[in-house]
Design a protein around this motif. Structure first.
Motif, PDB file in Angstrom:
ATOM      1  N   GLY A  53      45.151  33.218  37.034  1.00 25.16           N
ATOM      2  CA  GLY A  53      44.926  34.505  37.662  1.00 25.16           C
ATOM      3  C   GLY A  53      43.544  34.663  38.252  1.00 25.16           C
ATOM      4  N   VAL A  54      42.616  33.782  37.860  1.00 26.33           N
ATOM      5  CA  VAL A  54      41.235  33.924  38.308  1.00 26.33           C
ATOM      6  C   VAL A  54      41.106  33.326  39.707  1.00 26.33           C
ATOM      7  CG1 VAL A  54      38.863  33.293  37.826  1.00 26.33           C
ATOM      8  CG2 VAL A  54      40.417  33.825  35.961  1.00 26.33           C
ATOM      9  N   VAL A  55      40.812  34.208  40.689  1.00 31.89           N
ATOM     10  CA  VAL A  55      40.809  33.722  42.068  1.00 31.89           C
ATOM     11  C   VAL A  55      39.411  33.474  42.615  1.00 31.89           C
ATOM     12  CG1 VAL A  55      42.963  34.850  42.605  1.00 31.89           C
ATOM     13  CG2 VAL A  55      40.835  36.050  43.005  1.00 31.89           C
ATOM     14  N   VAL A 120      51.298  42.227  45.563  1.00 36.65           N
ATOM     15  CA  VAL A 120      49.943  42.744  45.749  1.00 36.65           C
ATOM     16  C   VAL A 120      49.124  41.740  46.547  1.00 36.65           C
ATOM     17  CG1 VAL A 120      49.868  44.174  43.695  1.00 36.65           C
ATOM     18  CG2 VAL A 120      49.221  41.790  43.535  1.00 36.65           C
ATOM     19  N   GLN A 121      48.149  42.299  47.242  1.00 29.76           N
ATOM     20  CA  GLN A 121      47.283  41.444  48.051  1.00 29.76           C
ATOM     21  C   GLN A 121      46.059  41.062  47.236  1.00 29.76           C
ATOM     22  OE1 GLN A 121      45.819  43.410  51.492  1.00 29.76           O
ATOM     23  NE2 GLN A 121      45.132  41.543  52.491  1.00 29.76           N
ATOM     24  N   VAL A 122      45.728  39.812  47.263  1.00 30.25           N
ATOM     25  CA  VAL A 122      44.586  39.342  46.501  1.00 30.25           C
ATOM     26  C   VAL A 122      43.667  38.574  47.444  1.00 30.25           C
ATOM     27  CG1 VAL A 122      43.850  37.833  44.643  1.00 30.25           C
ATOM     28  CG2 VAL A 122      45.921  39.176  44.398  1.00 30.25           C
TER      29      VAL A 122
ATOM     30  N   ALA B  53      37.451  40.915  36.079  1.00 35.49           N
ATOM     31  CA  ALA B  53      36.672  40.684  37.288  1.00 35.49           C
ATOM     32  C   ALA B  53      37.215  39.519  38.098  1.00 35.49           C
ATOM     33  CB  ALA B  53      35.208  40.420  36.932  1.00 35.49           C
ATOM     34  N   GLY B  54      37.800  38.535  37.432  1.00 30.19           N
ATOM     35  CA  GLY B  54      38.229  37.331  38.131  1.00 30.19           C
ATOM     36  C   GLY B  54      39.478  37.528  38.966  1.00 30.19           C
ATOM     37  N   ARG B  55      40.320  38.499  38.566  1.00 30.14           N
ATOM     38  CA  ARG B  55      41.557  38.693  39.311  1.00 30.14           C
ATOM     39  C   ARG B  55      41.298  39.346  40.663  1.00 30.14           C
ATOM     40  NH1 ARG B  55      44.561  40.641  34.466  1.00 30.14           N
ATOM     41  NH2 ARG B  55      45.476  38.820  33.517  1.00 30.14           N
TER      42      ARG B  55
END
Lengths: 176, 95
Positions: A53-55, A120-122, B53-55
């Motif tokens: 999940g960490v982008v 959702v937009q990320v 914060a990372g998402r």
């Protein structure tokens, strides 16, 4: 990184944290216990950064650097006589962090509810892309399982309205 | 698997027992470093801050996540360093 690998890393971290904490019980093993617990914490942090999940890492690294600097300066400069107050202050920072995380997650959940399509937009370092919300992924998984079972002849094929009703049930369970 | 409430509850109950047993027989002399050390360990909530914060789902939640990371890192780094300083005092007294 593989989900299972990360879970295993968390297990290693938990073991080190527990061993470290128990080391604090005797004057001989205490300094090493502190180090062991710190190592466990480091493993937990690194494992978290590897999650899917960490982008984007810019915000994270900035936060870690600033926090480490402030934490180190505070801890190394404080007088020994003010130690209990220092521990109380650190505890307060930790509690504040938890409150902020709760607020951030609440904001994210509130927003997810208003998304009509379950997408959702990320955006992050690697560009902008679209991901399905967790709820949408569960519904899709459920529908696919039903289709697979029907293909194998294990159940009578569900009608479209049955599938929609099952999906609604999951939706309601989640928001309940 | 960890989504299952039964598994989560099992882990919680076992953790309660482990926590109690680990700190039950600590001599009063070490209570202050123990308090400091266990506070540093409670900083494991930094994991939540990293994920918030990372998402990067919204600007506001990412901003809150950033502050949360700063606070949580202060707690963790400061906590372990402070505990180490306290324990160094013990070493000198012993020798």
């Amino acid at each position: 990184m593989n989900d299972q690998f990360i879970q295993f890393a968390y297990l290693v971290a938990a073991v080190l944290l527990i061993r470290g904490l128990s080391g604090l019980g005797s004057p001989k093993t205490a300094p090493r216990g502190n180090l062991t617990a710190a190592a466990g914490m480091l493993i937990a942090i690194v494992a978290t950064l590897l999650m899917k999940g960490v982008v984007s890492y810019t915000v994270i690294i900035a936060g870690l650097v600033v926090g480490s600097a402030i934490g180190a300066v505070l801890a190394l400069r404080i007088q020994m006589s003010a130690m209990p107050q220092m521990v109380a202050l650190l505890n307060g920072f930790g509690g504040g962090a938890s409150a902020l995380v709760a607020s951030a997650e609440l904001l994210n959940y509130m927003r997810e509810g208003s998304e009509p399509t379950g997408i959702v937009q990320v955006s992050g370092d690697r560009g902008t892309y679209y991901v399905m919300t967790e709820e949408a992924m569960k519904i899709r998984q459920y529908v696919q399982e039903g289709i697979d079972e029907a293909d194998r002849g294990e159940t009578t094929p569900w009608s479209a309205s049955e599938i929609i009703q099952k999906a609604r049930n999951i939706s309601e369970q989640r928001s309940a | 698997m960890l989504d299952d409430p039964a598994v989560a509850l099992t882990i919680l109950v076992l953790a309660l027992f482990v926590g109690f047993e680990v700190i039950a027989k600590v001599p009063p002399l070490l209570h202050t470093p123990l308090m400091s050390g266990s506070n540093a360990i409670s900083g494991i909530t930094i994991v939540g801050a990293l994920l918030a914060a990372g998402r990067e789902e919204q600007t506001l939640s990412t901003a809150l996540g950033f502050i949360a990371i700063v606070f949580a890192t202060i707690n963790v780094v400061g906590g372990f360093l402070v505990t180490d300083r306290m324990l160094a005092m013990f070493k000198k007294k012993k020798s």
